[in-house]
Design a protein around this motif. Structure first.
Motif, PDB file in Angstrom:
ATOM      1  N   THR A 347       0.826  -1.201   0.000  1.00 27.66           N
ATOM      2  CA  THR A 347       0.000   0.000   0.000  1.00 27.66           C
ATOM      3  C   THR A 347       0.864   1.256   0.000  1.00 27.66           C
ATOM      4  O   THR A 347       0.629   2.197  -0.774  1.00 27.66           O
ATOM      5  CB  THR A 347      -0.932   0.002   1.223  1.00 27.66           C
ATOM      6  OG1 THR A 347      -1.808  -1.126   1.135  1.00 27.66           O
ATOM      7  CG2 THR A 347      -1.750   1.282   1.310  1.00 27.66           C
ATOM      8  N   GLU A 348       1.872   1.280   0.865  1.00 30.33           N
ATOM      9  CA  GLU A 348       2.740   2.456   0.936  1.00 30.33           C
ATOM     10  C   GLU A 348       3.735   2.490  -0.224  1.00 30.33           C
ATOM     11  O   GLU A 348       4.053   3.567  -0.753  1.00 30.33           O
ATOM     12  CB  GLU A 348       3.477   2.490   2.271  1.00 30.33           C
ATOM     13  CG  GLU A 348       4.315   3.730   2.519  1.00 30.33           C
ATOM     14  CD  GLU A 348       3.515   5.014   2.627  1.00 30.33           C
ATOM     15  OE1 GLU A 348       4.115   6.102   2.544  1.00 30.33           O
ATOM     16  OE2 GLU A 348       2.271   4.946   2.787  1.00 30.33           O
ATOM     17  N   ARG A 350       3.350   1.420  -3.323  1.00 29.65           N
ATOM     18  CA  ARG A 350       2.712   1.900  -4.569  1.00 29.65           C
ATOM     19  C   ARG A 350       2.486   3.402  -4.506  1.00 29.65           C
ATOM     20  O   ARG A 350       2.618   4.093  -5.526  1.00 29.65           O
ATOM     21  CB  ARG A 350       1.408   1.141  -4.837  1.00 29.65           C
ATOM     22  CG  ARG A 350       0.292   1.444  -3.883  1.00 29.65           C
ATOM     23  CD  ARG A 350      -0.945   0.552  -4.104  1.00 29.65           C
ATOM     24  NE  ARG A 350      -1.650   0.841  -5.320  1.00 29.65           N
ATOM     25  CZ  ARG A 350      -2.503   1.846  -5.497  1.00 29.65           C
ATOM     26  NH1 ARG A 350      -2.731   2.699  -4.496  1.00 29.65           N
ATOM     27  NH2 ARG A 350      -3.109   2.018  -6.653  1.00 29.65           N
ATOM     28  N   ARG A 351       2.165   3.904  -3.320  1.00 31.35           N
ATOM     29  CA  ARG A 351       1.965   5.353  -3.164  1.00 31.35           C
ATOM     30  C   ARG A 351       3.248   6.110  -3.441  1.00 31.35           C
ATOM     31  O   ARG A 351       3.224   7.246  -3.959  1.00 31.35           O
ATOM     32  CB  ARG A 351       1.463   5.655  -1.760  1.00 31.35           C
ATOM     33  CG  ARG A 351       1.037   7.096  -1.550  1.00 31.35           C
ATOM     34  CD  ARG A 351       0.595   7.352  -0.124  1.00 31.35           C
ATOM     35  NE  ARG A 351       1.723   7.428   0.793  1.00 31.35           N
ATOM     36  CZ  ARG A 351       2.476   8.514   0.974  1.00 31.35           C
ATOM     37  NH1 ARG A 351       2.242   9.616   0.279  1.00 31.35           N
ATOM     38  NH2 ARG A 351       3.472   8.501   1.841  1.00 31.35           N
ATOM     39  N   ARG A 352       4.380   5.480  -3.123  1.00 25.04           N
ATOM     40  CA  ARG A 352       5.679   6.125  -3.299  1.00 25.04           C
ATOM     41  C   ARG A 352       6.322   5.804  -4.649  1.00 25.04           C
ATOM     42  O   ARG A 352       7.478   6.177  -4.883  1.00 25.04           O
ATOM     43  CB  ARG A 352       6.613   5.724  -2.157  1.00 25.04           C
ATOM     44  CG  ARG A 352       6.202   6.288  -0.806  1.00 25.04           C
ATOM     45  CD  ARG A 352       7.059   5.734   0.323  1.00 25.04           C
ATOM     46  NE  ARG A 352       6.703   6.293   1.624  1.00 25.04           N
ATOM     47  CZ  ARG A 352       7.276   7.333   2.205  1.00 25.04           C
ATOM     48  NH1 ARG A 352       8.288   7.950   1.569  1.00 25.04           N
ATOM     49  NH2 ARG A 352       6.880   7.776   3.370  1.00 25.04           N
TER      50      ARG A 352
END
Length: 453
Positions: A347-348, A350-352
């Motif tokens: 989740t984190e 892909r955000r980054r």
């Protein structure tokens, strides 16, 4: 046999050591026999499982799990921990030597652990040994018995049966391990700096955070690196939370010091700013730190300073978390996340702007390399047919009651995460589907490979 196939797993997104691509993965006798072009002819007698656009990853390897069995099985046990692991895409884990009674500090105690686990595990399970005061004579026998290395603490561990090493004891243990090139894995916080930090009880997370300053990690890691360099020893820094140690670690690696380092999903996905006062499910040691600190951990993952991401699943009963009082000072320190690490990190990530292949490198290939597990951690010919199948863009909301962890408490409760683990495969057989184990425990007890770790 090369190119033999009993099973073909087909996906438009297969993560291989060369990157992500469409492929057919052939399996026979629990081993990957070939990674073939996508939509190849299915060999006679082979069964085909078409995964569509779901991502086929190497099964995750988690080298930092506290199972606590026997002795504190009410905290967690082999059956529940490995069910949670399998549901979360983990196919191999290595159990920490403490929080069980007895701790894994002698070969006799290792046998107790193995006998407790045998026939009850849904994933492959190996064991770390412990380095504690008075067991220098036990290190070589434990190594010969197949433990993957030795854990020590530089400050109190939280349980009386696993005391910390003094500075002299640390040097003695490392000196002994260099005789057979054993690996020491270290909870690195400086006890003097911890003792001198502000100590206030109560529900304020800021007070707890102040009691575990970054300087305690940075100082302990500096001393460990200096000792490893002097002795030529192999050391691994556990659960790094402080970004302040990263320049020193990077410099040590460049100069040839044999040091590796891990961090954990909670340090990469949770921040001090979001922890509510009294929310003791977020307590761990070292602690979850600020968002700016987290950004630097992600940079260190990207540039290779941090070698791998593992759970440090350290559960307890609900009452030990002091949820009734919210007192961080006396609550048990540990994050329960074994089933959630892959979606939390993805989740984190892909955000980054990171890829699923990056996550596989950090959570499968890297831990397998740390443990010397040359047949794990890659979708490649000759490797064990261990897989996680991920729907990367699907989301779910974490409900602790739906997790396999023995106790329904986790810092991720109520969070919406990307990445649904569709299925988990161990040696070519499904062991979990849609968050539930599929049958009787099929995992094996494993040992450090000869010449490895």
């Amino acid at each position: 046999m090369k190119d033999a196939a009993e099973l073909i797993l087909r996906s438009r997104r297969v993560v291989t050591p060369e990157g992500e691509r469409p492929a057919d993965v052939a399996v026979a006798d629990g081993v990957i026999t070939a990674v073939r072009p996508y939509d190849s002819a299915v060999p006679d007698g082979a069964r085909l499982t078409d995964l569509g656009a779901d991502v086929l990853l190497p099964g995750l390897v988690d080298t930092h799990v506290h199972i606590n069995d026997p002795g504190r099985t009410e905290w967690e046990g082999f059956a529940t921990a490995t069910a949670a692991a399998a549901a979360g895409g983990i196919t191999t884990l290595v159990d920490m030597p403490l929080n069980s009674i007895p701790p894994t500090t002698t070969t006799a105690h290792l046998t107790v652990k193995q006998d407790t686990a045998r026939g009850r595990v849904h994933t492959d399970v190996g064991f770390w040994g412990g380095a504690v005061p008075g067991n220098l004579k036990d290190l070589q026998p434990l190594h010969d018995a197949g433990v993957f290395g030795f854990k020590c603490f530089l400050l109190p561990s939280g349980v009386d049966e696993f005391p910390q090493l003094s500075p002299d004891g640390l040097a003695d243990a490392l000196t002994e391990l260099t005789r057979f090139d054993g690996l020491l894995i270290v909870h690195a916080e400086d006890p003097g700096l911890i003792d001198g930090a502000p100590r206030r009880g109560g529900p304020r997370y800021a007070d707890f955070l102040a009691s575990r300053p970054r300087a305690a990690e940075d100082t302990a890691i500096a001393g460990l690196i200096a000792l490893a360099e002097r002795l030529g020893a192999r050391v691994h820094v556990l659960h790094l939370s402080s970004s302040g140690a990263l320049p020193l670690i990077a410099a040590a690696k460049r100069s040839g010091v044999r040091v590796t380092v891990e961090t954990c999903p909670h340090f990469l996905t949770l921040t001090a700013e979001e922890v509510p006062d009294g929310a003791t499910e977020f307590k761990c040691c070292p602690p979850i730190r600020e968002a700016a600190n987290q950004d630097l951990l992600w940079q260190a993952l990207a540039d290779g300073t941090i070698d791998c991401v593992v759970s440090d699943h350290s559960p307890s009963t609900v009452d030990l978390k002091n949820r009734d009082t919210g007192d961080f000072a006396t609550a048990w320190g540990g994050i329960s996340s074994l089933q959630l690490g892959l979606p939390a990190v993805w989740t984190e990530a892909r955000r980054r702007g990171h890829t699923v292949a990056d996550v596989a490198r950090w959570m499968s290939t890297g831990p397998a390399r740390l443990a010397g597990l040359t047949a794990k951690g890659a979708v490649a010919e000759g490797h064990d047919a261990d897989f996680a199948v991920l729907a990367p863009e699907e989301t779910f909301t974490v409900d602790p009651a739906h997790l396999h962890h023995r106790n329904p408490i986790t810092a991720y409760a109520g969070k919406t995460l990307h990445g649904v683990v569709r299925s988990t495969w161990l040696r070519g057989e499904p062991v979990a589907r849609d968050g539930r184990v599929t049958g009787e425990p099929a995992g094996r007890l494993i040992e450090r490979p000869a010449g490895g770790s």
